[in-house]
Design an enzyme around this catalytic site. Structure first.
Site, PDB file in Angstrom:
ATOM      1  N   HIS A   1       0.846  -1.188   0.000  1.00 30.63           N
ATOM      2  CA  HIS A   1       0.000   0.000   0.000  1.00 30.63           C
ATOM      3  C   HIS A   1       0.881   1.238   0.000  1.00 30.63           C
ATOM      4  O   HIS A   1       1.938   1.241   0.624  1.00 30.63           O
ATOM      5  CB  HIS A   1      -0.919   0.024   1.232  1.00 30.63           C
ATOM      6  CG  HIS A   1      -2.075   0.947   1.044  1.00 30.63           C
ATOM      7  ND1 HIS A   1      -1.997   2.282   1.332  1.00 30.63           N
ATOM      8  CD2 HIS A   1      -3.307   0.726   0.554  1.00 30.63           C
ATOM      9  CE1 HIS A   1      -3.163   2.846   1.037  1.00 30.63           C
ATOM     10  NE2 HIS A   1      -3.972   1.928   0.564  1.00 30.63           N
TER      11      HIS A   1
ATOM     12  N   ASP B   1      -7.920  -5.496   0.051  1.00 30.36           N
ATOM     13  CA  ASP B   1      -8.436  -6.188  -1.136  1.00 30.36           C
ATOM     14  C   ASP B   1      -8.110  -7.662  -1.147  1.00 30.36           C
ATOM     15  O   ASP B   1      -8.770  -8.443  -1.829  1.00 30.36           O
ATOM     16  CB  ASP B   1      -7.868  -5.536  -2.405  1.00 30.36           C
ATOM     17  CG  ASP B   1      -8.508  -4.188  -2.645  1.00 30.36           C
ATOM     18  OD1 ASP B   1      -9.664  -4.028  -2.252  1.00 30.36           O
ATOM     19  OD2 ASP B   1      -7.845  -3.308  -3.187  1.00 30.36           O
TER      20      ASP B   1
HETATM   21  N1  CMC Z   1       4.290  -7.297  -5.177  1.00 28.66           N
HETATM   22  C1  CMC Z   1       5.624  -7.270  -5.346  1.00 28.66           C
HETATM   23  N2  CMC Z   1       6.398  -6.182  -5.142  1.00 28.66           N
HETATM   24  C2  CMC Z   1       5.777  -5.058  -4.782  1.00 28.66           C
HETATM   25  C3  CMC Z   1       4.385  -4.992  -4.589  1.00 28.66           C
HETATM   26  C4  CMC Z   1       3.630  -6.174  -4.799  1.00 28.66           C
HETATM   27  N3  CMC Z   1       2.306  -6.181  -4.631  1.00 28.66           N
HETATM   28  N4  CMC Z   1       4.026  -3.743  -4.217  1.00 28.66           N
HETATM   29  C5  CMC Z   1       5.164  -3.032  -4.172  1.00 28.66           C
HETATM   30  N5  CMC Z   1       6.229  -3.825  -4.514  1.00 28.66           N
HETATM   31  C6  CMC Z   1       7.634  -3.430  -4.516  1.00 28.66           C
HETATM   32  C7  CMC Z   1       7.969  -2.577  -5.733  1.00 28.66           C
HETATM   33  O1  CMC Z   1       8.443  -3.378  -6.802  1.00 28.66           O
HETATM   34  C8  CMC Z   1       9.042  -1.662  -5.186  1.00 28.66           C
HETATM   35  O2  CMC Z   1      10.236  -2.376  -5.149  1.00 28.66           O
HETATM   36  P1  CMC Z   1      11.644  -1.582  -5.345  1.00 28.66           P
HETATM   37  O3  CMC Z   1      11.740  -0.608  -4.217  1.00 28.66           O
HETATM   38  O4  CMC Z   1      12.684  -2.669  -5.260  1.00 28.66           O
HETATM   39  O5  CMC Z   1      11.575  -0.919  -6.681  1.00 28.66           O
HETATM   40  C9  CMC Z   1       8.614  -1.436  -3.719  1.00 28.66           C
HETATM   41  O6  CMC Z   1       7.834  -2.581  -3.372  1.00 28.66           O
HETATM   42  C10 CMC Z   1       7.778  -0.168  -3.515  1.00 28.66           C
HETATM   43  O7  CMC Z   1       6.727  -0.195  -4.478  1.00 28.66           O
HETATM   44  P2  CMC Z   1       6.039   1.109  -5.106  1.00 28.66           P
HETATM   45  O8  CMC Z   1       5.414   0.737  -6.391  1.00 28.66           O
HETATM   46  O9  CMC Z   1       7.038   2.234  -5.106  1.00 28.66           O
HETATM   47  O10 CMC Z   1       4.954   1.423  -4.004  1.00 28.66           O
HETATM   48  P3  CMC Z   1       3.711   2.351  -4.227  1.00 28.66           P
HETATM   49  O11 CMC Z   1       3.463   2.985  -2.912  1.00 28.66           O
HETATM   50  O12 CMC Z   1       3.908   3.261  -5.387  1.00 28.66           O
HETATM   51  O13 CMC Z   1       2.567   1.314  -4.627  1.00 28.66           O
HETATM   52  C11 CMC Z   1       0.703  -0.130  -4.584  1.00 28.66           C
HETATM   53  C12 CMC Z   1       1.543   0.897  -3.799  1.00 28.66           C
HETATM   54  C13 CMC Z   1      -0.546  -0.467  -3.789  1.00 28.66           C
HETATM   55  C14 CMC Z   1       0.270   0.468  -5.953  1.00 28.66           C
HETATM   56  C15 CMC Z   1       1.574  -1.401  -4.820  1.00 28.66           C
HETATM   57  O14 CMC Z   1       1.975  -1.944  -3.579  1.00 28.66           O
HETATM   58  C16 CMC Z   1       0.855  -2.456  -5.660  1.00 28.66           C
HETATM   59  O15 CMC Z   1       0.897  -2.387  -6.890  1.00 28.66           O
HETATM   60  N6  CMC Z   1       0.171  -3.463  -4.980  1.00 28.66           N
HETATM   61  C17 CMC Z   1      -0.613  -4.441  -5.684  1.00 28.66           C
HETATM   62  C18 CMC Z   1      -1.960  -3.839  -6.058  1.00 28.66           C
HETATM   63  C19 CMC Z   1      -2.887  -3.703  -4.858  1.00 28.66           C
HETATM   64  O16 CMC Z   1      -3.047  -4.645  -4.085  1.00 28.66           O
HETATM   65  N7  CMC Z   1      -3.533  -2.535  -4.745  1.00 28.66           N
HETATM   66  C20 CMC Z   1      -4.556  -2.293  -3.727  1.00 28.66           C
HETATM   67  C21 CMC Z   1      -4.189  -1.246  -2.733  1.00 28.66           C
HETATM   68  S1  CMC Z   1      -5.354  -1.235  -1.380  1.00 28.66           S
HETATM   69  C22 CMC Z   1      -6.821  -0.655  -2.085  1.00 28.66           C
HETATM   70  C23 CMC Z   1      -6.816   0.804  -2.348  1.00 28.66           C
HETATM   71  O17 CMC Z   1      -6.654   1.595  -1.405  1.00 28.66           O
HETATM   72  O18 CMC Z   1      -7.013   1.175  -3.531  1.00 28.66           O
END
Ligand code: CMC
Length: 430
Positions: free
Chosen positions: A307, A365
């Site tokens: 998240h 989720d």
């Molecule tokens: N699986 C594998 N690696 C992940 C994941 C994941 N689900 N989420 C983040 N990472 C890694 C990412 O590759 C990055 O690694 P590095 O630092 O080595 O490059 C690190 O963790 C940080 O990720 P980020 O993309 O910079 O984090 P963010 O804050 O931009 O993204 C997120 C948050 C929710 C979009 C992401 O965690 C994700 O895509 N999760 C899966 C989709 C999901 O479950 N979304 C629902 C969120 S809850 C409902 C809502 O509020 O909408």
């Protein structure tokens, strides 16, 4: 809010003073509104990771502590002790209602559950295999074509009626989208039922048989609504605010929010999560998917994990997990393969150093998809249910914005790296 402290910014021989604001919770905020006028510079913050886009009193997330507050009340207390319509009142008006206020509010919402009959024909214009989110975007946007008496955003009375209409009609719209895709007759709302029971009935009843709502399922449904009701300035809420900042009517703004929520990184994650569990298929294939999630050259991510704000745990996930256990026990499906995969995935992710170090916990989720699947909803309905739950949050935030005397049309700047001025060349000379 301002406490006379200032941050000093110096660059290129200029020295600027930026007022510092102290919020009631969360980090201090630097006011950069005069930065361009006084310093001739913009700020650069893709994804708004460090930018407060507005002042708000509705919802607060302490991501490090795993805390979510609606108007100051912790989400777990509201999910366990309150119910969705009371939470709607709280989000909209700022305080918990008295008994009389609650009765009056519930009756106002209940009296608006029907759709204009002409709207029923609108559904029939869609293909039967249309995604319910596509139908919801269209039908919610179309509300503005049916309820002209609540589209004048400058009139507080009209804003109020539009808000009530939206909260009342969104379950009917979501349920009709579901019924339409299932090829079944629309089931009209039953105003004798509570909000969650009415939604379940509109989704699962058929005209030929009596439908008795199971109170445990209704409670779980109500909790899902409550847990998704608002979440600060997330992507869809910011979209609603941005659309609304131009003075667009509220139905159009909520349709914009629905469109944004649809994406798999946001509200579409619950659908994507269950599809992922199905794709994994058997417990022995989990390591393969975990390895893919860790592989930088593979875009695959474990859906339902991580998240942007929660870096400890998602407090909504804790409540949702309890609900999942209750629902699965009630329905006697504690032992199916999807559930086994989910539990094993959860165990691995909570122990694996990659997920632990990056603070990637199961989010709301992850569990909501499991409950909704057990209840009998197809995966395509997961995000529409999220959208209907979030509608009150979008409206509360939209109303707050419209009522804010500092409202300005949202108009971000950019770091332009494209071509500078060049002259047009005729096609035969290129
Ligand atoms: N699986 C594998 N690696 C992940 C994941 C994941 N689900 N989420 C983040 N990472 C890694 C990412 O590759 C990055 O690694 P590095 O630092 O080595 O490059 C690190 O963790 C940080 O990720 P980020 O993309 O910079 O984090 P963010 O804050 O931009 O993204 C997120 C948050 C929710 C979009 C992401 O965690 C994700 O895509 N999760 C899966 C989709 C999901 O479950 N979304 C629902 C969120 S809850 C409902 C809502 O509020 O909408």
């Amino acid at each position: 809010m301002s406490d006379k402290r200032v941050a000093k910014l110096s660059f290129d021989g200029k020295e600027l003073e930026l007022p510092i604001y102290s919020p009631s919770a969360g980090p201090d905020v630097l006011d950069i509104t005069k930065l361009y006028a006084e310093g001739d510079v913009f700020t650069y913050d893709p994804g708004f990771t460090s930018t407060a886009s507005c002042e708000s009193t509705i919802t607060f997330i302490a991501g490090g502590k795993g805390e979510l507050l609606y108007r100051g009340y912790p989400i777990d207390q509201l999910a366990n002790e309150s119910h969705y319509l009371e939470v709607c009142y709280l989000l909209l008006y700022g305080e918990l209602p008295s008994e009389d206020e609650l009765v009056e509010f519930e009756s106002r919402v209940t009296n608006h559950t029907m759709l204009h009959d002409q709207m029923n024909h609108l559904f029939r214009g869609f293909r039967r295999d249309a995604h319910p989110m596509a139908i919801m975007c269209g039908v919610v946007g179309a509300l503005s074509a049916f309820y002209h008496d609540s589209t004048d955003v400058a009139d507080p009375q009209q804003r109020e009626i539009a808000s009530i209409r939206m909260i009342a009609k969104i379950p009917t719209i979501a349920a009709y989208a579901f019924k339409y895709s299932a090829g079944q007759a629309f089931v009209y709302p039953d105003n004798n039922l509570d909000y969650a029971s009415n939604f379940l009935r509109m989704c699962f009843a058929v005209p030929t048989e009596e439908y008795v709502v199971n109170p445990i399922l209704a409670k779980a449904m109500d909790r899902i609504f409550t847990l998704h009701a608002d979440h600060e300035q997330n992507a869809s809420t910011s979209t609603v605010r941005l659309a609304g900042s131009s003075g667009a009517n509220p139905f159009a703004c909520i349709a914009a929010g629905i469109a944004c929520l649809w994406g798999p990184a946001h509200g579409g994650a619950n659908e994507a999560c269950l599809n992922m569990l199905r794709e994994i298929g058997t417990v022995d294939r989990i390591p393969e998917f975990v390895a893919r999630a860790k592989d930088k050259s593979d875009p695959f991510r474990l859906m339902g994990f991580g998240h942007r704000v929660y870096k400890n745990f998602d407090p909504r996930a804790t409540v949702m997990k309890e609900s999942a256990d209750e629902v699965l026990e009630l329905l006697g499906i504690e032992d199916n393969e999807i559930l086994k995969i989910a539990k094993e995935l959860e165990r691995i992710a909570l122990e694996d150093p990659y997920f632990v170090e990056k603070k990637l916990y199961p989010n709301v989720d992850f569990y909501s998809g499991i409950i909704l699947d057990a209840m009998g909803f197809p995966t395509s309905m997961f995000t529409p249910i999220f959208a209907m739950s979030r509608t009150v949050g979008w409206i509360a935030q939209w109303k707050e914005m419209i009522g804010d005397p500092k409202l300005k049309i949202g108009r971000p700047r950019q770091l332009y790296t494209g071509a500078t001025h060049r002259d047009y060349v005729d096609v035969k000379d290129r």
